[in-house]
Write a protein that holds these residues in place. Structure first.
Motif, short mmCIF file in Angstrom:
data_model
loop_
_atom_site.label_atom_id
_atom_site.label_comp_id
_atom_site.label_asym_id
_atom_site.label_seq_id
_atom_site.Cartn_x
_atom_site.Cartn_y
_atom_site.Cartn_z
N SER A 104 16.90 89.32 -5.60
CA SER A 104 16.32 88.19 -6.32
C SER A 104 16.99 86.86 -5.97
O SER A 104 16.45 85.80 -6.27
CB SER A 104 16.39 88.43 -7.83
OG SER A 104 17.74 88.56 -8.24
N ARG A 105 18.14 86.91 -5.31
CA ARG A 105 18.86 85.68 -4.94
C ARG A 105 18.88 85.45 -3.43
O ARG A 105 19.52 84.50 -2.96
CB ARG A 105 20.29 85.73 -5.48
CG ARG A 105 20.34 85.71 -7.00
CD ARG A 105 21.72 85.52 -7.52
NE ARG A 105 22.26 84.21 -7.12
CZ ARG A 105 23.53 83.85 -7.27
NH1 ARG A 105 24.39 84.68 -7.82
NH2 ARG A 105 23.95 82.65 -6.89
N ILE A 106 18.19 86.28 -2.67
CA ILE A 106 18.27 86.18 -1.21
C ILE A 106 17.77 84.84 -0.68
O ILE A 106 18.25 84.35 0.33
CB ILE A 106 17.55 87.38 -0.54
CG1 ILE A 106 18.04 87.53 0.91
CG2 ILE A 106 16.03 87.22 -0.62
CD1 ILE A 106 17.66 88.83 1.55
N GLY A 107 16.86 84.21 -1.39
CA GLY A 107 16.34 82.92 -0.97
C GLY A 107 17.35 81.79 -1.05
O GLY A 107 17.08 80.68 -0.59
N GLU A 108 18.52 82.05 -1.61
CA GLU A 108 19.58 81.05 -1.67
C GLU A 108 20.30 80.88 -0.34
O GLU A 108 21.10 79.95 -0.18
CB GLU A 108 20.58 81.39 -2.77
CG GLU A 108 19.97 81.34 -4.16
CD GLU A 108 20.95 81.73 -5.25
OE1 GLU A 108 22.16 81.45 -5.11
OE2 GLU A 108 20.49 82.33 -6.25
#
Length: 141
Positions: A104-108
């Protein structure tokens, strides 16, 4: 001159990048939460919910944790101690050369940053011969 937008990483990129490295296999029976290996050694895998990685407010276990091997303790610490980084660790992984990332945080992180993490994970687990061959092919490009 217009600057090119940075492409953010996506979960699909983990699969594509891991499978794009040479001599990679997926551990049998892990197709829904793949364990990517080189020479029988895991370098990236999608983890089942475990008691050590959970939401501190709800107590709910994270069901989207991806594990990446780190080249060394210094690199691991640099990744998990940076407050702006989405990478983390848990006491379960103390002394283990790996870092965790919630899908859920990979787009960071950018696609290029993810590619580097996957490549470093592969390099840290590949045999000396495979590592040398890959580095020779990619450092001369």
């Amino acid at each position: 001159m217009a600057r090119k937008a940075v492409r953010r990483a996506r979960v699909e990129d983990v699969h594509h990048l891991a499978l794009g490295m040479p001599h990679v296999t997926v551990y049998p029976g892990t197709e829904h939460k793949p364990v990517y290996q080189v020479g029988g050694k895991s370098f990236v895998f999608f983890r089942n919910p475990r008691p050590d990685a959970y939401d501190s407010e709800t107590g709910e276990r994270y069901d989207d944790v991806i594990v990446f091997w780190a080249p060394n303790q210094g690199d691991k610490l640099a990744m998990v101690q940076d407050d702006s980084s989405p990478f983390f660790t848990t006491p379960h992984f103390d002394g283990h050369l790996s870092v965790l990332l919630r899908a859920s945080r990979i787009g960071e992180i950018s696609h290029n940053e993810l590619a580097e993490v996957v490549q470093e994970a592969w390099l840290s687990r590949a045999s000396a011969r495979r590592r040398a061959t890959w580095l020779e092919e990619h450092l001369t490009e």
